[in-house]
Design a protein around this motif. Structure first.
Motif, mmCIF file in Angstrom:
data_model
loop_
_atom_site.group_PDB
_atom_site.id
_atom_site.type_symbol
_atom_site.label_atom_id
_atom_site.label_comp_id
_atom_site.label_asym_id
_atom_site.label_seq_id
_atom_site.Cartn_x
_atom_site.Cartn_y
_atom_site.Cartn_z
ATOM 1 N N ASP A 95 18.093 -20.347 27.117
ATOM 2 C CA ASP A 95 18.685 -21.262 26.138
ATOM 3 C C ASP A 95 19.601 -22.306 26.777
ATOM 4 N N LYS A 121 23.803 -25.128 24.027
ATOM 5 C CA LYS A 121 22.643 -24.296 24.314
ATOM 6 C C LYS A 121 21.658 -24.426 23.156
ATOM 7 N N GLY A 122 20.480 -23.842 23.339
ATOM 8 C CA GLY A 122 19.545 -23.719 22.230
ATOM 9 C C GLY A 122 18.577 -24.868 22.063
#
Length: 371
Positions: free
Chosen positions: A128, A162-163
């Motif tokens: 991520d 993140k992600g």
């Protein structure tokens, strides 16, 4: 499976694969890992003092998605590697398109379309978090010690996201920092430890470099991006020849030819289409809505491209033979090919011959390489 691999070979654009935001010109994707053979014990097969080696373990299976992703990354790596010297050595020639860059690319597993996120994790080790995928040789990031595999944690004391939206969110954080300063403080995770780095910014031509998912031998530029197709990559024989194609399209961008021809939107749509995993090839019939480039504009781009190539260290003496071969192999009768969009080959060659003489004369007198 082969059909799937042909279609899945290339990453998508904004809809299918979000580009690396840390270096807007998309330089230097990581190369595919090369399998390492098992070590040899150095003894002949009949050596009695050694027991028979244990049967080798079967290699782990590689999915179609992993093969496709590895092939894509390998092609992109070559494309970005050849483009890099052109982008960093020609800021004088693309002034309105030049800006500060961090000098590296970073991605996470969500940088690829849904069907490739698992392959990105298995093949490229992505999760991520944004991870450095490539570092521009000679740029500020390389001098600061940024390495492939560094996980980005923070920039100027701001935690990096993140992600799924990490690249877009990181761009919104970084964009305001790219002007008015010469370096950026970053924190990365390397081998389990936090490492603080001061990264000098790299001034370069900020043209996006795209890979097109078609066997058509062609390249496009929309004023901001350059697209080179898989077919063109297969047609060029050397890195110098690939550089000729890239420089020509960069020159069209620097000279605002798409804007002058009022084709920016049309070409932009073509680029968006061809960088999808499964482009709509019905939209690419005939000339795809484009007119052939006028010979005077084409010759202007040839002239500027030769200066770009010389400044980047490529062999300009090979350019004319390459374009002659291209006109022969992909003639203007191939409507969705390079020569159909650039048909004035004799006019172009005459302009290139003059330009090469001018460049060589300036090099001999050690004069600046400016048109």
């Amino acid at each position: 499976m082969r059909a799937f691999l042909r279609h899945a070979l290339l990453a998508a654009t904004r809809q299918d694969a979000r580009k690396g935001v840390l270096l807007p010109a998309a330089l230097l994707m990581a190369a595919c890992a090369t399998p390492v053979p098992p070590p040899s014990d150095g003894l002949p097969p009949s050596e009695p003092s050694r027991p028979a080696p244990a049967p080798s373990q079967p290699a782990p299976s590689v999915s179609a998605e992993q093969q496709a992703l590895q092939a894509m990354v390998s092609l992109q790596d070559r494309l970005y590697r050849v483009a890099a010297p052109l982008l960093v050595n020609n800021t004088d020639l693309c002034k309105k398109n030049a800006r500060n860059l961090l000098g590296f690319t970073a991605k996470n597993r969500y940088s690829y379309s849904n069907e490739f996120t698992g392959a990105a994790q298995k093949s490229l080790g992505l999760d991520d978090r944004l991870q450095v995928m490539g570092v521009l040789a000679g740029g500020g990031a390389a001098r600061a010690g940024v390495r492939h595999g560094d996980v980005l944690l923070a920039v100027e004391d701001k935690n990096l996201p993140k992600g799924e939206t990490a690249e877009r969110d990181a761009a919104s954080i970084l964009a305001p920092m790219m002007s008015g300063r010469s370096s950026i403080a970053m924190t990365v995770l390397r081998d389990g430890s936090r490492v603080a780095l001061n990264v000098p910014l790299t001034y370069a031509c900020a043209f996006g470099i795209e890979l097109g998912n078609t066997e058509n031998v062609i390249a496009y530029s929309d004023g901001h991006r350059v697209l080179v197709t898989r077919g063109m990559l297969n047609a060029v024989r050397t890195d110098d020849e690939l550089a000729f194609v890239l420089a020509k399209e960069m020159a069209h961008n620097a000279l605002s030819h798409a804007t002058k021809q009022r084709t920016s939107a049309t070409i932009g749509g073509i680029i968006d289409n061809l960088t999808r995993i499964r482009p709509d090839m019905s939209a690419m019939s005939g000339m795809a809505g484009l007119r052939p480039m006028p010979q005077d504009l084409d010759a202007m781009a040839d002239k500027l491209s030769l200066y770009m190539l010389a400044r980047a260290g490529y062999d300009i003496d090979l350019a004319i033979p390459f374009w002659q071969r291209m006109a022969s192999q992909v003639p203007a009768t191939v409507l969705n090919g390079y020569t159909a969009l650039h048909p004035s080959i004799n006019y172009r060659i005459a302009a290139m011959e003059k330009t090469i003489k001018d460049i060589r004369a300036k090099q001999a007198r050690k004069k600046p390489l400016l048109p």
